[in-house]
Design an enzyme around this catalytic site. Structure first.
Site, short mmCIF file in Angstrom:
data_model
loop_
_atom_site.label_atom_id
_atom_site.label_comp_id
_atom_site.label_asym_id
_atom_site.label_seq_id
_atom_site.Cartn_x
_atom_site.Cartn_y
_atom_site.Cartn_z
N GLN A 177 -4.36 -1.11 47.92
CA GLN A 177 -5.12 0.00 48.48
C GLN A 177 -4.34 1.30 48.47
O GLN A 177 -4.91 2.37 48.27
CB GLN A 177 -5.55 -0.33 49.92
N GLU A 178 -3.04 1.22 48.69
CA GLU A 178 -2.22 2.42 48.78
C GLU A 178 -2.05 3.12 47.43
O GLU A 178 -2.22 4.34 47.32
CB GLU A 178 -0.83 2.09 49.35
N SER A 179 -1.67 2.38 46.42
CA SER A 179 -1.24 3.02 45.16
C SER A 179 -1.85 2.43 43.91
O SER A 179 -1.64 2.97 42.82
CB SER A 179 0.28 2.94 45.04
N TYR B 188 -9.99 2.16 55.05
CA TYR B 188 -8.69 1.62 54.66
C TYR B 188 -8.46 0.25 55.30
O TYR B 188 -8.09 -0.71 54.62
CB TYR B 188 -7.60 2.60 55.08
#
Length: 667
Positions: free
Chosen positions: A513-515, A623
């Site tokens: 999800q982050e990168s 998120y």
């Protein structure tokens, strides 16, 4: 894969839709002149600076390069206002079928709209394939209305209301239809309210000006000083004045919803129409709900559901979930637009409400039918629906292996190769746009599932993980979980997770999800690397985990980023007593916010799904849900066993008074 190898392999496959002889010449020229890559990069920088002269000077040196179409686009786009129709059409012809052709057409359509050349606009819009620009669509509605007299009011309202800011196209479309008596004053005021609630004063005034200069002046006064505008006794005389009261109360509720409620009760309620009262109470309810107060249900109860927007109804549902008011949940989801009711979020909660209230087998069957309509492994509520049906998340069977021909077809796709080449050169924005265009638009109207899997495989082979994931996620019936949930750097991640006692599925769920596994990813606020760590957090965490001689530049190094990111995640998880949803929220929004969001002593203990749905920030709300959904799918992949999302969610409530706060200085 080495950078030079990537470029060489892509160059040998890419290029424009040229003849075999021209393609061979272009490939040879690219391979023999690696300095041309530097020219392309320089042109992208010149375009960003709007340096027309430099672009024109450099363009001849890009002839035959794999990214020649980008160079030609930048050069012409920079001087499009001076280019004639013949030159523009020559460009569209030379680069026919490419992303750059349709991107320039988009730019040209915007220019034709600004010039009010509706006949030329309509002729060119027929060739526009992407159709992803809201302003162009609005100009198109004006052209259709002007040339044919068609009633396009419903389409214009849908586009205009969805737009946060004001632009020429949608504003002109609304104004044109208002003048033609196709949009009413009430339609315009609705846009003014939406803009005011979103704290977009310019968009609010621009919309009000459509009604009259006086209306725009009222809106300006409200946005400048809502309290002062509400103090004027004469405001209730006209429709415009009443709407100014509505706007003033909306503005007041953004900072002090209790004060807005008091003003409604003591002064304004009797002067407003029933619809206006409903809207104001809905906005007040939303603002109180976002403060996670049980008092939100009272103002919502004073509003008629049919008068509220989908956004306000959504917050009514969230507030009702916190109080287990299932009848309210059912009524509010019923009042939503058909589009909103189809969203998995509201399908799930509507089904839960039906199940809670069911008294007959028929009513329970209706709830199960709703669960069945969304149940899958594709997302958060889809997985929860599976569990409501007594199933768990499992890894779907892999589709039949791609054939050599399917892989070859993907490798031979010019747009995919230009996308990969641009990304390899560091032109990620351009590369992603090119790639997305190529998988979205195809000669047959869009890639089928097998073609998408082959394109995703191509991205995976080049370790362009975000395009691998994004493309694989587009399939409708076939699902390759190993593509959708890849595990790059597996040895490093699993080793580090085991060392510090973290669930590796949780680590992978968060990184995805982050990168999207982009090593050099950098957010707008400065977070860096695979796990998107902020510099101050990296420094603090390095000290906490005993990383000696840490230097800020090391945060983009793979193993350092994983060590610091997982170290911080473990500290956060421990601080929240092992709650994955709360730790994910803390990782995204900082730990102080979820500490507040969990409530004070004596507050409710909630299903974590209800808690997550009530997170006030949309970015963090989404998120948390995506990280936990990812985690459940990765766990199924890693273990080979069915997995429960609900077990990872657990319950969320106030901190145990006897619990020790692990890190009071946690950033």
């Amino acid at each position: 894969m080495q950078f030079h190898t990537i470029l060489t392999s892509i160059a040998l496959l890419g290029g424009l839709a040229l003849s075999p002889l021209d393609l061979a010449h272009a490939q040879a020229k690219t391979a023999a002149n690696p300095q041309a890559d530097g020219i392309i990069v320089e042109m992208s920088q010149a375009f960003a600076k709007a340096d027309r002269k430099r672009l024109t000077a450099l363009l001849p040196q890009t002839r035959g390069h794999t990214l020649e179409a980008w160079a030609a686009y930048w050069e012409l786009r920079a001087r499009l206002d001076m280019a004639g129709p013949t030159e523009i059409k020559d460009f569209l012809s030379r680069y026919a079928g490419t992303y750059q052709e349709d991107r320039l057409r988009n730019d040209w359509l915007l220019m034709l709209g600004q010039r009010r050349e509706w006949a030329n606009f309509a002729a060119e819009q027929a060739n526009y394939r992407m159709n992803d620009d809201r302003e162009v669509r609005c100009y198109g509605y004006i052209a259709e209305h002007t040339l044919t007299g068609a009633d396009v009011s419903a389409e214009v309202k849908r586009q205009w209301y969805a737009q946060k800011d004001a632009d020429d196209g949608c504003t002109l479309a609304a104004s044109t239809l208002h003048n033609a008596k196709k949009l009413s004053d009430a339609d315009i005021w609705r846009k003014v309210r939406l803009a005011t609630e979103a704290n977009r004063p310019r968009a609010a005034k621009t919309a009000a000006d459509i009604i009259s200069h006086r209306a725009g002046k009222f809106v300006d006064e409200v946005n400048t000083n809502a309290a002062r505008s509400l103090s004027k006794q004469w405001l209730t005389v006209t429709t415009t004045a009443k709407e100014s009261v509505v706007l003033g109360l909306i503005r007041l509720s953004l900072t002090d919803p209790d004060a807005a409620a008091q003003q409604m009760e003591s002064r304004w309620s009797t002067h407003l129409t029933p619809e206006q009262r409903s809207w104001v109470w809905g906005v007040i309810g939303k603002q109180i709900a976002q403060r996670l107060s049980g008092d939100a249900n009272a103002p919502f109860a004073k509003a008629k559901d049919s008068d509220l927007s989908d956004d306000l109804l959504g917050w009514k549902v969230r507030a009702a979930l916190r109080q287990a008011q299932w009848g309210v949940v059912l009524g509010a989801t019923e009042a939503m637009s058909p589009e909103a009711r189809q969203e998995s979020t509201w399908v799930y909660w509507r089904a839960r409400a039906l199940l809670q209230l069911a008294k007959t087998d028929t009513e329970r069957a209706e709830a199960n039918h709703l669960f069945e309509s969304i149940a899958s492994v594709r997302g958060f509520y889809e997985q929860l629906a599976l569990e409501e049906l007594g199933q768990r998340t499992t890894t779907p069977s892999r589709p039949p292996a791609l054939t050599a021909q399917e892989k070859a077809d993907a490798r031979a796709n010019p747009g995919l190769n230009r996308g990969l080449y641009a990304i390899a050169l560091g032109l990620r924005t351009e590369g992603v746009r090119e790639w997305n265009y190529s998988v979205n638009l195809h000669q047959k109207g869009g890639m089928n599932d097998r073609e998408l899997l082959a394109a995703a495989d191509l991205a995976c082979q080049h370790e362009v993980w975000d395009r691998c994931i994004n493309t694989s996620e587009r399939t409708k019936t076939l699902m390759d979980f190993e593509q959708r949930f890849p595990m790059p750097h597996k040895e490093s991640v699993l080793r580090r997770a085991k060392q510090i006692g973290l669930d590796p599925a949780y680590v992978y769920g968060l990184i995805r999800q982050e990168s999207r596994f982009i090593m050099d990813a950098r957010s707008g606020v400065g977070a860096s690397g695979l796990m998107q760590v902020m510099p101050p957090t990296a420094k603090w965490t390095a000290k906490k985990i005993g990383m000696v001689d840490f230097k800020p530049h090391q945060i983009t190094e793979r193993d350092t980023n994983i060590a610091i990111g997982t170290g911080y995640l473990k500290l956060v998880l421990d601080d929240f007593s092992g709650s994955m949803p709360m730790a994910a929220a803390a990782y995204n929004a900082g730990p102080s916010r979820p500490r507040n969001w969990r409530g004070q002593s004596g507050g409710p203990v909630l299903e974590a799904a209800i808690w997550a749905e009530n997170v006030p920030f949309q970015e963090t709300r989404d998120y948390v849900k995506k990280v936990l959904s990812n985690t459940t799918n990765y766990a199924a992949l890693i273990s080979g066993q069915p997995q429960s999302l609900k077990s990872r969610l657990g319950l969320v409530g106030p901190r145990d008074a006897n619990a020790v706060q692990v890190n009071t200085d946690l950033p």
